[in-house]
Design a protein around this motif. Structure first.
Motif, short mmCIF file in Angstrom:
data_model
loop_
_atom_site.label_atom_id
_atom_site.label_comp_id
_atom_site.label_asym_id
_atom_site.label_seq_id
_atom_site.Cartn_x
_atom_site.Cartn_y
_atom_site.Cartn_z
N PHE B 218 0.81 -1.22 0.00
CA PHE B 218 0.00 0.00 0.00
C PHE B 218 0.84 1.27 0.00
N ALA B 228 -4.75 -1.20 -3.74
CA ALA B 228 -5.77 -0.67 -2.84
C ALA B 228 -7.14 -1.20 -3.27
N ALA B 231 -7.27 -4.97 -2.50
CA ALA B 231 -7.43 -5.26 -1.07
C ALA B 231 -8.87 -5.03 -0.63
N PHE B 252 7.33 -1.52 11.29
CA PHE B 252 5.86 -1.53 11.30
C PHE B 252 5.40 -0.41 10.38
N VAL B 254 3.02 1.34 7.11
CA VAL B 254 1.59 1.52 6.85
C VAL B 254 0.99 0.20 6.39
N ALA B 257 0.57 -2.10 9.23
CA ALA B 257 -0.56 -1.70 10.07
C ALA B 257 -1.88 -2.10 9.43
N LYS B 258 -1.92 -2.08 8.11
CA LYS B 258 -3.16 -2.39 7.41
C LYS B 258 -3.30 -3.88 7.12
N ALA B 259 -2.27 -4.65 7.37
CA ALA B 259 -2.34 -6.09 7.13
C ALA B 259 -3.18 -6.74 8.22
N ASP B 260 -3.61 -7.98 7.96
CA ASP B 260 -4.35 -8.70 8.98
C ASP B 260 -3.44 -9.15 10.10
N TRP B 262 0.86 -8.84 11.37
CA TRP B 262 2.21 -8.39 11.11
C TRP B 262 3.18 -9.27 11.86
#
Lengths: 268, 789
Positions: B218, B228, B231, B252, B254, B257-260, B262
């Motif tokens: 992303f 985007a 996803a 960590f 973006v 953070a947006k992944a299911d 980490w």
């Protein structure tokens, strides 16, 4: 450069625009005074959002918001009608960060409207919390009253270089120093689209407006939906009833017309 | 005026909301100025939407530009374009700031003083091109044609092909791209395992599980905008189902953070994790046995034609990478490794992705191959929901040309010779130029390249540029490299030129977009395609004959003819005019669906199969004299068959750990990806970067900051063995303790000439994968010192 029209042509256009309501056929005239008023609202799906901030830039381009520059930005005086809030939590490696795009919440019970001593800000008949720049005296009560910090004061007059002036959006006026400005839900786009629809002899449909504001149109992740909350079948109405729906600082009783859909994570 | 016309005008006037009748100077009530600056000339109500293609990154999104009275005032995504489907990224949104940038170079200029003096004199296009042509002609006549180097920053499309053609006929092998410093690892893994030297494509819409190794999907993935969209489909497009996206990375980001989920990992150890996962798949016999048996080579031990035994992938992984070892190396627990492997098997089709940055280490090629090998084990290659090879659109070829013999000479950057597995080695150019080995560089053309800023060893680049007799830049804006040029032939911006755009690979099936000028050129600039065609003509034979087109646009149009009557095309057309109109309307040209499971010709390797064991690598290494000695001197720990297999060895870092206690994690962000956007104010002032967004930040873990007694927002010197740079300290909880995160591409604007460390890239110790030439973005140790201490 485009061809220059005669002065007569320009005046003619303006006169005809002013006279339009009187000359329109009866049906269309009735349509212009449509009794059912929409109530505009927005839904932002945080599960779709990828935090790219395209909405932020799209808004600034569309609404002629000037770039603050390093100095004003350091003083937290940059203007973002559409802002991107980052909320980090936890300690490495147990981390979580939320990215929340925040435009004006367009509250039904708007604290800013109550605070304004000169009625420069008001809720218009379509639910938009609007700001009359010419009436604003720059007292900044509203910026203090807004629990979401969604109102911005123009600390400096915007500076546009000759080349920047070229790309300013002719549909949106720029704001002078000393007034407060904010998100308008791109009402100029709503008006233009409504006029287009009416000239086609119909009312605005949900499909017309779903991605009408600049932020919604630009969002690559399709996370922002716009529409009429008075229409129970519109997509915003459907989405605002989602079990994932929440509003910012709901407990304050401001009744925002902006709804968020909670981020979800994969579960087995 | 008929009623319809009248109504339209009325609508436009009312919709615009601006009544500019007041501009009449005889009107006593006329306002002094128009309410919106710039609108004083907006009074004809002439408005159009121009379909074109974005050029702010290589994704090639379709756009529509709103042009009011000749001025572009708005860019939005084209709803029909299969890549972005109406969306547009922040870079695309800010394109107008590039078009109307006040610092644009307004005409060709020639240096009017010593190199780097900053004194320039405008010259005409004929004069500028004539001068370059004269010099190049002379060079060729001397037999030094191979001394011409083109540094080309455009990864795909018509321009790289035109440069190729030019150099082929002119007689130089030196078309150097930036891949070795960006996506090199991924491309090489594809080249050696699939036989296709191109970024992979994916069937995003049918994937059920995505494991990203530092894949900044992303942020700086070449197709972030399409991702985007994809996803969104993974998450909310299928009721009751969700595609799991797991991101493995030290930082960590973006994307993390947006992944299911980490999974944090030690820097430079992605390869070991991939091989650990492969071990579990093979141990549990959970891999796709049919696929591995039918379509791969080198899985089991094998014997060559001379009867010599060779090691297979199974043996390497089974013996060397039990999860315990992978866990020890990577810091990812055994339980997590076992679970991730099981999840991938249970949620097929699953894909494993590497990022350019993940493979950017001294162990880059082995890492990229290891990550890629998982796809073969899962049997997702060429299958729905899996990893695909990007198909090319059936563009008509240009007429064939006779290559000059000198075009076959060894490359000046050492790719293919000193670095037997490399396809390009841009970061090695300054050394080659300064040493004059293997031969001196006589002329350098910089196309979409600013190596002084974007590559390591910025100062060395400056020295190197000064040593080259002729340096020409095509940059539309001044930059650190253009300072040292003799001539600048400013390019159009992407909103002023006509060309075919070949987006970087994404969905596998062919996609093209068409770039059409939204506005007339603002300045006396020229599309570099046109400049090149004129240059080729001015040189005379043999290049003139290879460029028979009137201009760049006709050269592109000649190729578009191949699309007429193509099967399954999204735009059916029988004439070029119809085709163009159709593409404008549709926002792009595509040919769906992707031909899945066409095994004949799917793999262009020597064995015609997917190669766990790359025979091309084996062949290249066999040609290296004294291989053992070379490997020893280059510090390669791996030997023998393992070099041809997906493998991992510990990354090497520049700088002594005692002196430089931190690891530098250099990465690309959303706004600065692919070359930087320092000149675009909108992108420097994005709210997520906070109020210090205009400053360069050194992201440091809060505990490390406290230990160093540095305050957040204070200035620090980030010092590496290669250089030091003053940055603002940012307390960043997502930065792994012991590392310093620095975003590449940020920096001062206007560009400074005399910086000792011209860009954050100059902090990097110039190290690469010794065989494959992949720049080690993760290969530098740094220390952090308080400014003034």
């Amino acid at each position: 450069m485009a061809e220059q029209p005669s002065r007569r042509g320009v005046l003619g256009t303006i006169l005809s625009a002013l006279a339009a309501p009187f000359l329109l056929p009866g049906k269309l005239f009735a349509a212009l005074r449509s009794p059912r008023k929409p109530k505009w609202g927005m839904v932002i799906d945080l599960d779709r959002c990828t935090g790219c901030q395209s909405c932020v830039v799209a808004c600034r381009v569309e609404n002629n918001v000037p770039v603050a520059g390093p100095e004003l930005n350091e003083q937290d005086r940059a203007i973002f009608w559409m802002d991107m809030l980052t909320v980090p939590e936890g300690k490495y490696p147990d981390l979580r960060t939320q990215f929340i795009p925040v435009p004006c919440n367009h509250c039904e019970n708007a604290p800013c409207v109550k605070a304004c001593p000169v009625h420069a800000t008001y809720i218009n008949e379509e639910g938009i919390v609007a700001q009359i720049w010419g009436r604003c005296i720059g007292c900044r009560y509203c910026t203090t009253a807004c629990p979401y910090s969604r109102r911005y004061f123009n600390w400096k007059a915007p500076v546009w270089s000759e080349s920047q002036k070229q790309y300013l959006n002719p549909d949106v006026a720029t704001r002078p120093v000393g007034v407060v400005e904010k998100c308008t839900l791109c009402h100029h786009r709503i008006r233009a689209r409504r006029m287009k629809a009416r000239l086609e002899g119909r009312e605005l449909t949900d499909a017309d407006v779903r991605k009408l504001p600049a932020c919604a149109q630009s969002c690559p992740a399709d996370a922002i939906t716009f529409g009429d909350l008075n229409d129970p079948e519109s997509e915003v109405s459907l989405l605002s009833r989602s079990p994932r729906a929440f509003k910012l600082l709901e407990e304050l009783g401001t009744h925002p017309k902006l709804t968020y859909l909670r981020e979800a994570k994969w579960k087995e | 005026m008929n009623r319809r016309h009248f109504l339209k005008q009325a609508g436009a006037a009312a919709a615009g909301g601006l009544f500019l009748g007041g501009c009449d100077s005889r009107d006593p009530y006329a306002p002094e100025k128009a309410p919106v600056p710039g609108t004083d000339a907006f009074h004809t109500w002439q408005e159009k939407l121009v379909s074109s293609a974005c050029g702010q990154c290589p994704a090639g999104c379709g756009i529509r530009v709103r042009v009011v009275e000749g001025r572009a005032v708005r860019i939005d995504g084209h709803p029909g374009c299969p890549i972005n489907q109406g969306g547009l990224g922040p870079k695309g949104q800010s394109g107008l700031q590039l078009l109307y940038h006040p610092d644009r170079i307004r005409s060709p200029i020639r240096r009017d003083g010593p190199r780097g003096s900053g004194l320039w004199k405008p010259v005409s296009w004929d004069e500028a091109i004539g001068e370059i042509a004269g010099r190049l002609k002379e060079l060729r006549a001397r037999g030094d044609s191979k001394g011409l180097v083109v540094l080309d920053g455009e990864p795909r499309g018509m321009m790289p092909q035109l440069w190729d053609r030019f150099l082929l006929v002119y007689g130089s092998p030196n078309h150097v791209d930036h891949r070795s410093a960006t996506d090199g690892g991924k491309v090489l893994a594809m080249a050696y395992m699939h036989g296709v030297p191109e970024l992979p494509a994916y069937d995003w819409s049918r994937t059920r599980y995505v494991l990203g190794f530092g894949a900044s999907l992303f942020e700086s993935w070449c197709q972030s905008i399409h991702l985007a969209r994809a996803a969104t489909q993974w998450r909310r497009g299928m009721p009751g189902q969700r595609v799991k996206f797991v991101q493995v990375s030290p930082r960590f980001s973006v994307t993390a953070a947006k992944a299911d989920e980490w999974v944090p990992i030690e820097p430079g150890t992605y390869g070991a994790l991939a091989l650990g996962l492969a071990h579990v798949l093979i141990r549990d016999e959970a891999y796709d046995k049919d696929f591995v048996h039918d379509h791969t080579f080198g899985f089991d031990d094998w014997k060559d034609a001379e009867g010599r035994p060779h090691r297979g992938f199974r043996d390497l992984v089974t013996k060397d990478y039990p999860p315990e070892r992978a866990a020890q190396v990577t810091g990812v627990s055994v339980r997590t490794i076992e679970r991730l492997a099981r999840e991938m098997v249970d949620h097929r089709p699953a894909v494993s992705l590497a990022d350019g940055g993940a493979a950017a280490a001294t162990n880059g090629l082995g890492t990229a191959m290891s990550i890629h090998a998982l796809n073969a084990l899962l049997g997702n290659l060429e299958r729905p929901g899996g990893m695909l090879v990007q198909r090319a659109a059936p563009l008509a070829p240009w007429p064939a040309v006779e290559p000059d013999a000198a075009a076959k000479a060894p490359r000046v950057d050492g790719a293919g010779t000193d670095l037997p597995l490399a396809r390009g080695f841009v970061q090695g150019l300054p050394e080659a130029i300064l040493s004059g080995k293997p031969y001196p560089v006589q002329a350098l053309l910089l196309y979409r390249s600013n190596p002084v800023f974007s590559k390591p060893d910025g100062r060395k680049w400056v020295e190197a540029l000064q040593k080259i007799p002729l340096v020409v830049s095509f940059s539309p804006l001044p930059d650190e490299s253009t300072f040292w040029a003799d001539l600048v032939l400013p390019d159009h911006t992407y909103l002023e030129r006509w060309e075919i755009v070949e987006p970087v690979p994404s969905m596998g099936y062919p996609v093209l977009t068409l770039r059409e000028p939204a506005v007339k050129p603002l300045h006396d600039t020229l599309a570099s395609g046109d400049a090149l065609i004129r240059l080729a003509r001015a040189i005379g034979e043999p290049t003139a004959a290879a460029f028979p087109w009137e201009n760049y646009r006709t050269a592109c149009e000649a190729r578009l003819k191949g699309l007429l009557g193509a099967k399954n095309a999204s735009v059916a057309a029988t004439s070029p005019g119809e085709l163009r109109k159709g593409i404008e309307l549709a926002g792009g040209w595509s040919q769906q669906p992707y031909p899945f499971e066409q095994w004949d010709g799917a793999f262009a390797t020597l064995s015609k199969r997917f190669e766990f064991y790359s025979r091309t690598i084996a062949k290249r290494l066999a040609e290296v004299p004294d291989l053992e000695k070379r490997l020893e001197s280059m510090g390669v720990a791996t030997r023998g068959d393992d070099l041809c297999l997906p493998h991992w060895e510990p990354p090497r870092f520049g700088g002594d750990p005692g002196e430089y206690p931190f690891l530098l994690v250099a990465y690309r962000g959303m706004n600065h990806a692919e070359g930087g956007a320092r000149h675009i104010p909108f992108l420097r002032e994005l709210p997520a970067a906070g109020r210090h967004s205009w400053s360069e930040m050194a992201e440091i873990h809060p505990d490390d900051l406290a230990r160093l007694k540095i305050k957040e927002g204070g200035f620090v010197w980030v010092e590496s063995p290669a250089g030091r740079r003053r940055m603002m300290a940012a307390a960043s909880p997502g930065t792994r303790p012991g590392t310093v995160g620095v975003v590449l591409g940020n920096g001062a604007w206007p560009p400074a000439r005399d910086e000792q460390t011209p860009g954050a890239a100059s902090l990097l110790v110039n190290r690469s994968d010794p065989l494959a030439g992949i720049l080690a973005l993760q290969g530098t140790r740094v220390r952090v010192r308080k400014d003034g201490a």
